[in-house]
Motif scaffolding. Sequence first.
Motif, PDB file in Angstrom:
ATOM      1  N   ASP A 144       0.968  -1.222   0.035  1.00 22.23           N
ATOM      2  CA  ASP A 144       0.105  -0.061   0.077  1.00 22.23           C
ATOM      3  C   ASP A 144       0.911   1.087  -0.051  1.00 22.23           C
ATOM      4  OD1 ASP A 144      -1.683   2.032   0.395  1.00 22.23           O
ATOM      5  OD2 ASP A 144      -2.797   1.061   1.896  1.00 22.23           O
ATOM      6  N   LEU A 145       0.677   1.870  -1.287  1.00 20.84           N
ATOM      7  CA  LEU A 145       1.936   3.136  -1.111  1.00 20.84           C
ATOM      8  C   LEU A 145       1.448   4.155  -0.235  1.00 20.84           C
ATOM      9  CD1 LEU A 145       2.221   3.172  -5.205  1.00 20.84           C
ATOM     10  CD2 LEU A 145       3.670   2.331  -3.377  1.00 20.84           C
ATOM     11  N   ARG A 146       0.315   4.238   0.522  1.00 18.85           N
ATOM     12  CA  ARG A 146       0.025   5.069   1.503  1.00 18.85           C
ATOM     13  C   ARG A 146       0.942   4.900   2.579  1.00 18.85           C
ATOM     14  NH1 ARG A 146      -6.390   4.301   1.943  1.00 18.85           N
ATOM     15  NH2 ARG A 146      -5.597   2.159   1.705  1.00 18.85           N
ATOM     16  N   GLU A 147       1.499   3.762   2.917  1.00 18.00           N
ATOM     17  CA  GLU A 147       2.361   3.295   3.719  1.00 18.00           C
ATOM     18  C   GLU A 147       3.548   4.110   3.692  1.00 18.00           C
ATOM     19  OE1 GLU A 147       2.314  -0.748   4.429  1.00 18.00           O
ATOM     20  OE2 GLU A 147       0.183  -1.008   4.726  1.00 18.00           O
ATOM     21  N   VAL A 148       4.092   4.543   2.579  1.00 16.66           N
ATOM     22  CA  VAL A 148       5.150   5.003   1.941  1.00 16.66           C
ATOM     23  C   VAL A 148       5.605   6.329   2.472  1.00 16.66           C
ATOM     24  CG1 VAL A 148       7.095   5.558   0.090  1.00 16.66           C
ATOM     25  CG2 VAL A 148       5.686   3.469   0.211  1.00 16.66           C
ATOM     26  N   GLU A 149       4.435   7.320   2.527  1.00 17.01           N
ATOM     27  CA  GLU A 149       4.569   8.576   3.077  1.00 17.01           C
ATOM     28  C   GLU A 149       5.033   8.754   4.550  1.00 17.01           C
ATOM     29  OE1 GLU A 149       1.626  12.517   3.241  1.00 17.01           O
ATOM     30  OE2 GLU A 149       0.799  10.532   2.380  1.00 17.01           O
ATOM     31  N   ILE A 150       5.781   9.532   4.564  1.00 23.25           N
ATOM     32  CA  ILE A 150       6.432   9.793   6.090  1.00 23.25           C
ATOM     33  C   ILE A 150       5.970  11.248   6.488  1.00 23.25           C
ATOM     34  CG2 ILE A 150       8.513  10.173   7.364  1.00 23.25           C
ATOM     35  CD1 ILE A 150       9.974   8.252   5.468  1.00 23.25           C
ATOM     36  N   GLU A 151       5.255  11.242   7.564  1.00 22.74           N
ATOM     37  CA  GLU A 151       4.831  12.666   7.955  1.00 22.74           C
ATOM     38  C   GLU A 151       5.798  13.491   8.552  1.00 22.74           C
ATOM     39  OE1 GLU A 151       1.508  12.002  10.444  1.00 22.74           O
ATOM     40  OE2 GLU A 151       0.109  11.254   8.974  1.00 22.74           O
ATOM     41  N   ALA A 152       5.787  14.743   8.633  1.00 25.32           N
ATOM     42  CA  ALA A 152       6.782  15.672   9.185  1.00 25.32           C
ATOM     43  C   ALA A 152       6.937  15.248  10.806  1.00 25.32           C
ATOM     44  CB  ALA A 152       6.435  17.098   8.779  1.00 25.32           C
ATOM     45  N   PRO A 153       7.790  15.216  11.346  1.00 22.83           N
ATOM     46  CA  PRO A 153       7.983  14.995  12.861  1.00 22.83           C
ATOM     47  C   PRO A 153       7.574  16.051  13.499  1.00 22.83           C
ATOM     48  CG  PRO A 153      10.113  15.153  12.106  1.00 22.83           C
ATOM     49  CD  PRO A 153       9.196  15.277  10.752  1.00 22.83           C
ATOM     50  N   GLU A 154       6.937  15.822  14.709  1.00 22.92           N
ATOM     51  CA  GLU A 154       6.650  16.843  15.760  1.00 22.92           C
ATOM     52  C   GLU A 154       7.584  16.531  16.870  1.00 22.92           C
ATOM     53  OE1 GLU A 154       2.638  16.827  16.512  1.00 22.92           O
ATOM     54  OE2 GLU A 154       1.852  17.187  14.510  1.00 22.92           O
ATOM     55  N   ILE A 155       8.342  17.410  17.295  1.00 21.37           N
ATOM     56  CA  ILE A 155       9.217  17.434  18.517  1.00 21.37           C
ATOM     57  C   ILE A 155       8.413  17.705  19.826  1.00 21.37           C
ATOM     58  CG2 ILE A 155      11.301  18.031  19.454  1.00 21.37           C
ATOM     59  CD1 ILE A 155      12.328  18.635  16.584  1.00 21.37           C
ATOM     60  N   GLU A 156       8.266  16.623  20.685  1.00 24.19           N
ATOM     61  CA  GLU A 156       7.591  17.055  21.926  1.00 24.19           C
ATOM     62  C   GLU A 156       8.621  17.122  22.886  1.00 24.19           C
ATOM     63  OE1 GLU A 156       4.707  13.850  22.345  1.00 24.19           O
ATOM     64  OE2 GLU A 156       3.687  14.135  20.773  1.00 24.19           O
ATOM     65  N   VAL A 202      11.711  -0.814  -2.429  1.00 19.80           N
ATOM     66  CA  VAL A 202      12.721  -1.882  -2.844  1.00 19.80           C
ATOM     67  C   VAL A 202      11.864  -3.120  -3.217  1.00 19.80           C
ATOM     68  CG1 VAL A 202      14.776  -3.185  -2.666  1.00 19.80           C
ATOM     69  CG2 VAL A 202      14.621  -0.489  -2.025  1.00 19.80           C
ATOM     70  N   ASP A 203      11.203  -3.534  -2.461  1.00 18.97           N
ATOM     71  CA  ASP A 203      10.442  -4.757  -2.439  1.00 18.97           C
ATOM     72  C   ASP A 203       9.412  -4.880  -3.811  1.00 18.97           C
ATOM     73  OD1 ASP A 203      11.937  -6.015  -0.277  1.00 18.97           O
ATOM     74  OD2 ASP A 203      10.209  -5.737   0.848  1.00 18.97           O
ATOM     75  N   ALA A 204       8.667  -3.679  -3.744  1.00 21.42           N
ATOM     76  CA  ALA A 204       7.805  -3.477  -4.827  1.00 21.42           C
ATOM     77  C   ALA A 204       8.403  -3.469  -6.360  1.00 21.42           C
ATOM     78  CB  ALA A 204       6.923  -2.083  -4.701  1.00 21.42           C
ATOM     79  N   SER A 205       9.526  -2.932  -6.171  1.00 17.34           N
ATOM     80  CA  SER A 205      10.463  -2.842  -7.552  1.00 17.34           C
ATOM     81  C   SER A 205      10.875  -4.079  -7.783  1.00 17.34           C
ATOM     82  CB  SER A 205      11.702  -1.823  -7.223  1.00 17.34           C
ATOM     83  OG  SER A 205      12.446  -1.740  -8.538  1.00 17.34           O
ATOM     84  N   LYS A 206      11.326  -4.928  -7.095  1.00 19.55           N
ATOM     85  CA  LYS A 206      11.977  -6.253  -7.220  1.00 19.55           C
ATOM     86  C   LYS A 206      10.724  -7.171  -7.760  1.00 19.55           C
ATOM     87  CE  LYS A 206      14.340  -9.866  -4.877  1.00 19.55           C
ATOM     88  NZ  LYS A 206      14.815 -10.548  -3.688  1.00 19.55           N
ATOM     89  N   LYS A 207       9.454  -7.178  -7.081  1.00 21.69           N
ATOM     90  CA  LYS A 207       8.547  -7.737  -7.634  1.00 21.69           C
ATOM     91  C   LYS A 207       7.928  -7.357  -8.925  1.00 21.69           C
ATOM     92  CE  LYS A 207       6.548  -8.248  -2.852  1.00 21.69           C
ATOM     93  NZ  LYS A 207       5.552  -7.487  -2.190  1.00 21.69           N
ATOM     94  N   ALA A 208       8.099  -6.011  -9.110  1.00 23.67           N
ATOM     95  CA  ALA A 208       7.708  -5.635 -10.642  1.00 23.67           C
ATOM     96  C   ALA A 208       8.853  -5.951 -11.779  1.00 23.67           C
ATOM     97  CB  ALA A 208       7.833  -4.363 -10.758  1.00 23.67           C
ATOM     98  N   ASP A 209      10.111  -5.906 -11.268  1.00 21.11           N
ATOM     99  CA  ASP A 209      11.393  -6.282 -12.058  1.00 21.11           C
ATOM    100  C   ASP A 209      11.122  -7.805 -12.624  1.00 21.11           C
ATOM    101  OD1 ASP A 209      12.300  -3.844 -12.278  1.00 21.11           O
ATOM    102  OD2 ASP A 209      13.838  -4.285 -10.796  1.00 21.11           O
ATOM    103  N   GLU A 210      10.798  -8.798 -11.802  1.00 24.65           N
ATOM    104  CA  GLU A 210      10.600 -10.317 -11.828  1.00 24.65           C
ATOM    105  C   GLU A 210       9.323 -10.443 -12.701  1.00 24.65           C
ATOM    106  OE1 GLU A 210      10.509 -13.769  -8.822  1.00 24.65           O
ATOM    107  OE2 GLU A 210       8.589 -12.930  -9.280  1.00 24.65           O
ATOM    108  N   GLU A 211       8.398  -9.718 -12.410  1.00 21.47           N
ATOM    109  CA  GLU A 211       7.086  -9.925 -13.299  1.00 21.47           C
ATOM    110  C   GLU A 211       7.400  -9.483 -14.749  1.00 21.47           C
ATOM    111  OE1 GLU A 211       3.163  -7.439 -13.370  1.00 21.47           O
ATOM    112  OE2 GLU A 211       3.279  -8.792 -11.688  1.00 21.47           O
ATOM    113  N   LEU A 212       8.282  -8.137 -14.986  1.00 20.84           N
ATOM    114  CA  LEU A 212       8.540  -7.686 -16.328  1.00 20.84           C
ATOM    115  C   LEU A 212       9.270  -8.762 -17.188  1.00 20.84           C
ATOM    116  CD1 LEU A 212       8.254  -5.534 -18.330  1.00 20.84           C
ATOM    117  CD2 LEU A 212      10.209  -4.371 -17.104  1.00 20.84           C
ATOM    118  N   ASP A 213      10.515  -9.220 -16.478  1.00 20.29           N
ATOM    119  CA  ASP A 213      11.186  -9.995 -17.190  1.00 20.29           C
ATOM    120  C   ASP A 213      10.636 -11.500 -17.542  1.00 20.29           C
ATOM    121  OD1 ASP A 213      13.426  -8.712 -16.497  1.00 20.29           O
ATOM    122  OD2 ASP A 213      14.122  -9.321 -14.703  1.00 20.29           O
TER     123      ASP A 213
END
Length: 353
Positions: A144-156, A202-213
């Motif tokens: 899920d590419l939504r999990e790739v997004e990193i929110e700006a940190p809040e310093i508490e 990286v994992d997504a790219s590896k899966k896509a590369d294998e599939e494409l090959d």
Amino acid sequence: MHTDFPKLFSEISTDGAQRSLRWTGVETFSGTYKNTRVEMLARLVFDTKPPAGGHQQDDLAIELTAFHKAFSDADPSIEQGARQDEVLAAAVLMQYFTTRSKAAMAVITTACNGARKAALPIDLVTAAENALSQLAASRRKRPDLREVEIEAPEIECEIDFSSVQANQPTTFKGVFDQLSEAVDEALTDVVAKFNASTKLLVDASKKADEELDMLSWVFGQRALLPDQPFADIPADQKPLVLSRDLASLTTILPGPNPVPALLARAGVNSTENLRIVDAVNAVTDDWIAEALKNHKPSPATSPIHFALVKRQETGAGDSWHAGWAAITGIDLGAAMSPIALAELFYHETLWLR
């Protein structure tokens, strides 16, 4: 405890306490994974001609000794026996199935499309096939590419200024130390999230590369070894030649579920059975040399590759047939559809990797 273990062990005993002790041994032994361990277990389960402890093979003998010790440690009163060994070995393999695709492959390749059978109250081969299918699907699931997004940190950080004194710069050191610690914590968290996101990509790219090959190979209609169009490869060579090609393009074990479809699209037939010995005799000497490079096939878990070894020793013909059949325990008439043979050889190739 595995849900199938009570049924599996019922032939040995229905005593709950004894079953629990045996399961303790299963968990102990399955806590460590080695290919040699799986090799030994597969030999036990299928009662293969090649013995579980091997012929002067120290690695297999050590694993067999460790197997027996795991159960005698759990229950010193255990009475070792061949039948109980088969059942307990199957239980260990089932434990491996959930995370170790090679264990499932070894069961499938040892069974050799029914040429060998495991006399068990459960269908271990079907369980292995189901496990492979589930692992193949889960390991190729797109993130899920939504999990790739990193929110700006809040310093508490609540700064303690109690020790600060006006016009005395040295008293501010504690404040800066507090800020530094808070920033370090925030950065550590960001780096961890960044690394996790990078791994997903990286994992997504590896899966896509294998599939494409694989798709490029299929639609390009040209084999990797030998370098020639699919159409020019004799039909009796295609099961071994094309499955080895596909295995060489596989980077994520246990390989994708559509392997049979890819092989069929490449031109491997699904009709008219082909004997193992005929398929092995069909391929060229150069191809065999390349297929066996850096491999030491087992007559138990890699019977087709082992047939290539015997064929390489004497050349094409029937002079190697009797020796192969005697060592593997597989009938010379063992035959299957070309697509089944190709899929079996594909799994053998990955198992030997």
